[in-house]
Design an enzyme around this catalytic site. Structure first.
Site, mmCIF file in Angstrom:
data_model
loop_
_atom_site.group_PDB
_atom_site.id
_atom_site.type_symbol
_atom_site.label_atom_id
_atom_site.label_comp_id
_atom_site.label_asym_id
_atom_site.label_seq_id
_atom_site.Cartn_x
_atom_site.Cartn_y
_atom_site.Cartn_z
ATOM 1 C CG ASP A 44 35.237 40.607 36.424
ATOM 2 O OD1 ASP A 44 35.587 40.064 37.491
ATOM 3 O OD2 ASP A 44 35.495 40.115 35.300
ATOM 4 C CB SER A 45 33.728 39.595 41.815
ATOM 5 O OG SER A 45 34.556 40.548 42.457
ATOM 6 C CG ASP A 83 38.803 42.282 37.378
ATOM 7 O OD1 ASP A 83 39.892 41.870 36.924
ATOM 8 O OD2 ASP A 83 38.155 41.672 38.238
ATOM 9 C CE LYS A 112 41.768 40.492 38.457
ATOM 10 N NZ LYS A 112 41.060 39.539 37.559
ATOM 11 C CD GLU A 114 38.884 36.671 34.074
ATOM 12 O OE1 GLU A 114 38.485 35.818 33.249
ATOM 13 O OE2 GLU A 114 38.191 37.040 35.038
ATOM 14 C CD GLU A 181 39.222 32.871 40.518
ATOM 15 O OE1 GLU A 181 38.071 32.673 40.970
ATOM 16 O OE2 GLU A 181 39.500 33.839 39.791
#
Length: 286
Positions: A44-45, A83, A112, A114, A181
């Site tokens: 998502d970056s 993501d 993925k 979070e 991270e």
């Protein structure tokens, strides 16, 4: 190269380090695969690196699906992980599975998510649907507002212990790998030792079972400051800017295109066209 799979990544724990990079399109995925990268994270970056947003909250599931499909069309040997963007796994486990399925249909082989123990019901439903899950703890960019910015996590004993507990909980649930991270090296070392899933660090020290960096950061294609943990392996921004500047100058000076970059025809056709008057050229078109 042999295709990298979820089981082959799990089997690398403590044996061989795992190299992961983000990529958001066909050429990026091609380059990553040809370089031997193990995992391509369609992150998502992309919100920051590709779309110019200030944070990752602005990217939608539809936009992520677009990027996943582009990466998948490159048919990389690397494992493709997508993501799950903000609010695609927060409402209910059922909605989480539906949204993950959209990414899988687009070409992802895993997703993925979070967050810590609070994500376990969502992860369980994904695993029940046979969708592999990678976890993500520490500095979680989707929590930017709750955390008050991008802050290193785990510097206090209580927060360090919470990361370790969450890592163990996610590991027991069945994540196949865990991104750590923005945490101190000592926390990474403890987590890596205590869980069976491989850990992949970003700003988390050398103790992790692997590392991940953003494609644009390590190639020097970003704008603005790079985080402390980024090692820039190339300066493609300078190279690309110089190439574009030289092209611009050549166009303006009449140096591009040259004769070798121009298509030619037989002399007879060239003579015939040169001898055409506007009326003849118009008549010959009927």
């Amino acid at each position: 190269m042999a295709r990298v799979t979820v089981p082959s990544i799990r089997a690398r724990k403590g044996i061989e380090k795992i190299a992961m990079v983000t990529a958001y399109d066909y050429p990026g995925a091609k380059l990553a695969s040809e370089a031997g990268i193990d995992i391509i994270l369609v992150g998502d970056s992309a919100a920051n690196a590709v779309h110019g947003f200030d944070n990752t909250l602005s990217i939608s599931l539809e936009m992520m699906t677009h990027h996943v499909a582009a990466v998948a069309r490159a048919e990389p040997h690397s494992l493709v992980v997508a993501d799950m963007p903000w609010m695609s796994f927060h409402v209910s486990p059922e909605e989480t599975v539906r949204n993950a399925a959209t990414l899988i249909r687009a070409g992802a082989e895993a997703v993925k998510i979070e967050g810590g123990a609070e994500r376990i019901p969502h992860i369980q439903r994904l695993l029940a649907a046979e969708i592999p899950v990678m976890g993500h703890l520490g500095l979680t960019p989707q929590s930017i507002h709750a955390e008050g910015g991008y802050r290193i996590q785990g510097r206090r004993l209580d927060t360090a212990r919470q990361i370790i507990q969450d890592a163990q909980a996610l590991d027991e649930t069945g994540v196949f790998a865990l991104v750590l991270e923005g945490i101190p090296e000592v926390v990474t070392s403890v987590v890596t030792e205590r869980i069976s899933a491989p850990t992949i660090g970003i700003g988390a020290g050398i103790s992790a079972d692997g590392q991940v960096l953003v494609f644009h950061d390590l190639l020097g294609l970003g704008f603005g400051r790079y985080p402390k943990f980024v090692r820039q392996y190339a300066d493609l921004r300078t190279i690309a800017t110089d190439a574009l500047r030289r092209y611009c100058n050549d166009v303006r000076a009449g140096r591009f295109p040259s004769q070798k970059e121009t298509y030619s025809v037989d002399a007879s056709l060239e003579d015939a066209l040169s001898g055409d008057t506007p009326s003849n050229a118009s008549a010959s078109s009927f």
